[in-house]
Enzyme design. Structure first.
Site, PDB file in Angstrom:
ATOM      1  N   TYR A  23      -2.191  -1.180  10.474  1.00 21.41           N
ATOM      2  CA  TYR A  23      -2.292  -1.457   9.038  1.00 21.41           C
ATOM      3  C   TYR A  23      -1.110  -0.838   8.292  1.00 21.41           C
ATOM      4  O   TYR A  23      -0.451  -1.506   7.493  1.00 21.41           O
ATOM      5  CB  TYR A  23      -3.625  -0.922   8.491  1.00 21.41           C
ATOM      6  CG  TYR A  23      -3.729  -1.096   6.991  1.00 21.41           C
ATOM      7  CD1 TYR A  23      -3.822  -2.368   6.443  1.00 21.41           C
ATOM      8  CD2 TYR A  23      -3.695   0.003   6.134  1.00 21.41           C
ATOM      9  CE1 TYR A  23      -3.889  -2.545   5.060  1.00 21.41           C
ATOM     10  CE2 TYR A  23      -3.763  -0.161   4.758  1.00 21.41           C
ATOM     11  CZ  TYR A  23      -3.859  -1.439   4.232  1.00 21.41           C
ATOM     12  OH  TYR A  23      -3.915  -1.613   2.872  1.00 21.41           O
TER      13      TYR A  23
ATOM     14  N   SER B  43       0.857  -1.184   0.000  1.00 19.56           N
ATOM     15  CA  SER B  43       0.000   0.000   0.000  1.00 19.56           C
ATOM     16  C   SER B  43       0.896   1.238   0.000  1.00 19.56           C
ATOM     17  O   SER B  43       2.028   1.202   0.510  1.00 19.56           O
ATOM     18  CB  SER B  43      -0.882   0.014   1.255  1.00 19.56           C
ATOM     19  OG  SER B  43      -1.504   1.276   1.423  1.00 19.56           O
TER      20      SER B  43
HETATM   21  N1  NAP Z   1      -8.720  -1.016  -1.086  1.00 17.57           N
HETATM   22  C1  NAP Z   1      -7.721  -0.171  -0.889  1.00 17.57           C
HETATM   23  O1  NAP Z   1      -7.906   1.071  -0.834  1.00 17.57           O
HETATM   24  C2  NAP Z   1      -6.322  -0.678  -0.791  1.00 17.57           C
HETATM   25  C3  NAP Z   1      -5.277   0.227  -0.944  1.00 17.57           C
HETATM   26  C4  NAP Z   1      -3.964  -0.216  -0.831  1.00 17.57           C
HETATM   27  C5  NAP Z   1      -3.719  -1.562  -0.581  1.00 17.57           C
HETATM   28  N2  NAP Z   1      -4.758  -2.418  -0.422  1.00 17.57           N
HETATM   29  C6  NAP Z   1      -4.436  -3.825  -0.149  1.00 17.57           C
HETATM   30  O2  NAP Z   1      -4.912  -4.583  -1.228  1.00 17.57           O
HETATM   31  C7  NAP Z   1      -5.245  -5.897  -0.788  1.00 17.57           C
HETATM   32  C8  NAP Z   1      -6.638  -6.240  -1.271  1.00 17.57           C
HETATM   33  O3  NAP Z   1      -7.516  -5.246  -0.784  1.00 17.57           O
HETATM   34  P1  NAP Z   1      -9.002  -5.125  -1.347  1.00 17.57           P
HETATM   35  O4  NAP Z   1      -9.349  -3.701  -1.308  1.00 17.57           O
HETATM   36  O5  NAP Z   1      -9.131  -5.906  -2.597  1.00 17.57           O
HETATM   37  O6  NAP Z   1      -9.771  -5.861  -0.142  1.00 17.57           O
HETATM   38  P2  NAP Z   1     -11.224  -6.527  -0.119  1.00 17.57           P
HETATM   39  O7  NAP Z   1     -12.057  -5.990  -1.229  1.00 17.57           O
HETATM   40  O8  NAP Z   1     -11.679  -6.394   1.286  1.00 17.57           O
HETATM   41  O9  NAP Z   1     -10.918  -8.075  -0.445  1.00 17.57           O
HETATM   42  C9  NAP Z   1     -10.215  -8.842   0.466  1.00 17.57           C
HETATM   43  C10 NAP Z   1     -10.066 -10.241  -0.087  1.00 17.57           C
HETATM   44  O10 NAP Z   1      -9.256 -10.998   0.799  1.00 17.57           O
HETATM   45  C11 NAP Z   1      -9.979 -12.174   1.221  1.00 17.57           C
HETATM   46  N3  NAP Z   1      -9.558 -12.479   2.587  1.00 17.57           N
HETATM   47  C12 NAP Z   1      -9.683 -11.709   3.695  1.00 17.57           C
HETATM   48  N4  NAP Z   1      -9.208 -12.360   4.758  1.00 17.57           N
HETATM   49  C13 NAP Z   1      -8.759 -13.556   4.317  1.00 17.57           C
HETATM   50  C14 NAP Z   1      -8.168 -14.682   4.958  1.00 17.57           C
HETATM   51  N5  NAP Z   1      -7.928 -14.699   6.279  1.00 17.57           N
HETATM   52  N6  NAP Z   1      -7.842 -15.769   4.205  1.00 17.57           N
HETATM   53  C15 NAP Z   1      -8.086 -15.763   2.868  1.00 17.57           C
HETATM   54  N7  NAP Z   1      -8.636 -14.731   2.212  1.00 17.57           N
HETATM   55  C16 NAP Z   1      -8.975 -13.648   2.943  1.00 17.57           C
HETATM   56  C17 NAP Z   1     -11.444 -11.762   1.097  1.00 17.57           C
HETATM   57  O11 NAP Z   1     -12.328 -12.868   0.962  1.00 17.57           O
HETATM   58  P3  NAP Z   1     -13.001 -13.582   2.279  1.00 17.57           P
HETATM   59  O12 NAP Z   1     -13.490 -12.467   3.155  1.00 17.57           O
HETATM   60  O13 NAP Z   1     -14.069 -14.447   1.729  1.00 17.57           O
HETATM   61  O14 NAP Z   1     -11.906 -14.368   2.909  1.00 17.57           O
HETATM   62  C18 NAP Z   1     -11.385 -10.980  -0.206  1.00 17.57           C
HETATM   63  O15 NAP Z   1     -11.309 -11.874  -1.311  1.00 17.57           O
HETATM   64  C19 NAP Z   1      -5.103  -5.883   0.730  1.00 17.57           C
HETATM   65  O16 NAP Z   1      -3.867  -6.461   1.065  1.00 17.57           O
HETATM   66  C20 NAP Z   1      -5.111  -4.402   1.073  1.00 17.57           C
HETATM   67  O17 NAP Z   1      -4.376  -4.143   2.227  1.00 17.57           O
HETATM   68  C21 NAP Z   1      -6.046  -2.025  -0.522  1.00 17.57           C
END
Ligand code: NAP
Length: 295
Positions: free
Chosen positions: A181, A168
């Protein structure tokens, strides 16, 4: 990207690679697969879509079966890729064994690992339930590290494939009100860049993707939907972030910061004094009212 360019890049990437025929025999007859944790939605799903569109077979790993099923259905409809789903919590002690068993059942090995599963926590650190802090570290730090440690040796033996860790922009500075985080993403950036340096020339890509805010359910899950940054910082789409992340991975860039301004922000976060940067970030991340915590 044209094939000659691919071949040139791969030759450069493999400049120190020592093929070990005995080790390579273990993978003969198996098919390469891209394993995507957090592949059922958000950035993980969009990254899986890019890999599938580029001809990779993909394995989606997430806890809930129904979103996984729907994601796989969509990917199968729009690509020729084999799409396998593994409903598993990557923080579980048997997670790696479960993924390996699923790979073996499909005659595959992990050619590429995308660590996208992650969670956030919003609000002051002292108010987080200790169990939530442990869950965040287990997912963002421990599981990502163990998956990387597990799959990297095979990639080095084959002299191909690699790891894409979703970090991130927040990894570039401390983030009051999302302290754990931001710290976890600093770890992801640091680990990834260091391992990339260790494996340079061995044929393996080790890359980090460091987006700013992205339009996914992530923010609502941690109760940050009403924080100032959600009002003031326009989020990128998961598609555009995945496009940049995939391109960065193909090129073997150690860190990809998607967007026009975010690379400048990343630079500013690194060179500006913390005394100036930290209060600004803390104000942007402050939750404005009680919201639901991460589920
Ligand atoms: N969104 C942002 O603004 C942003 C910005 C920078 C970086 N990121 C990073 O990008 C990555 C993805 O974020 P996102 O926005 O796509 O998040 P998201 O929409 O909340 O999706 C999270 C995904 O991870 C899975 N997950 C969560 N806990 C898990 C576990 N214990 N075991 C296996 N799967 C798990 C969830 O499915 P289940 O709940 O079914 O397990 C879902 O598929 C993260 O690492 C986040 O820190 C996000």
């Amino acid at each position: 990207m044209a094939n000659p360019m691919h071949a040139l890049l791969q030759a450069w990437r493999r400049r120190w690679w020592q093929p070990d025929p005995a080790a390579l025999e273990a993978f003969a007859g198996l098919t390469p697969m891209t394993v995507v944790t957090g592949g059922s939605e958000g950035i993980g799903l969009e990254l899986a879509r890019r890999f599938a569109a580029a001809g990779h077979d993909v394995m989606l790993v997430a806890r809930r079966a129904e979103p996984l099923r729907q994601a796989a259905h969509g990917l199968r409809a729009e690509s020729k890729a084999t799409v396998v789903v593994v409903p598993a919590d990557v923080t579980a002690p048997d997670a790696i064994a479960t993924i390996e068993a699923a790979l073996a059942a499909h005659g595959a090995y992990a050619d590429v690992l995308v660590n996208s599963a992650g969670m956030g926590l919003s609000g002051p650190f002292h108010a987080h339930p200790p169990d939530d802090v442990v869950r965040l570290i287990d997912l963002n730090v421990r599981a990502l590290s163990l998956l990387t440690r597990h799959f990297l040796p095979g990639m080095r033996q084959r002299g191909r494939g690699g790891i894409l860790n979703v970090a991130s922009l927040g990894g570039y500075a401390p983030g009051p009100n999302q302290a754990a985080y931001y710290a976890s993403k600093a770890y992801v950036l640091s680990l990834t860049e260091a391992v990339a340096a260790e494996t340079a020339g061995e044929g393996v890509r080790v890359c980090a993707l460091a987006p700013g805010p992205v339009n996914t359910a992530f923010h609502a899950r941690m109760g940050a939907e009403k924080a100032f940054y959600r009002l003031l910082v326009p989020p990128a789409s998961a598609q555009s972030v995945a496009r940049a992340g995939y391109r960065g991975f193909v090129l073997g860039l150690r860190v990809t910061v998607p967007g026009l301004f975010n690379p400048l922000l990343a630079l500013a976060m690194r060179i500006m004094p913390h005394r100036i940067v930290i209060p600004i970030i803390g104000w942007l991340l402050r939750p404005r009212e009680d919201e639901r915590r991460n589920v």
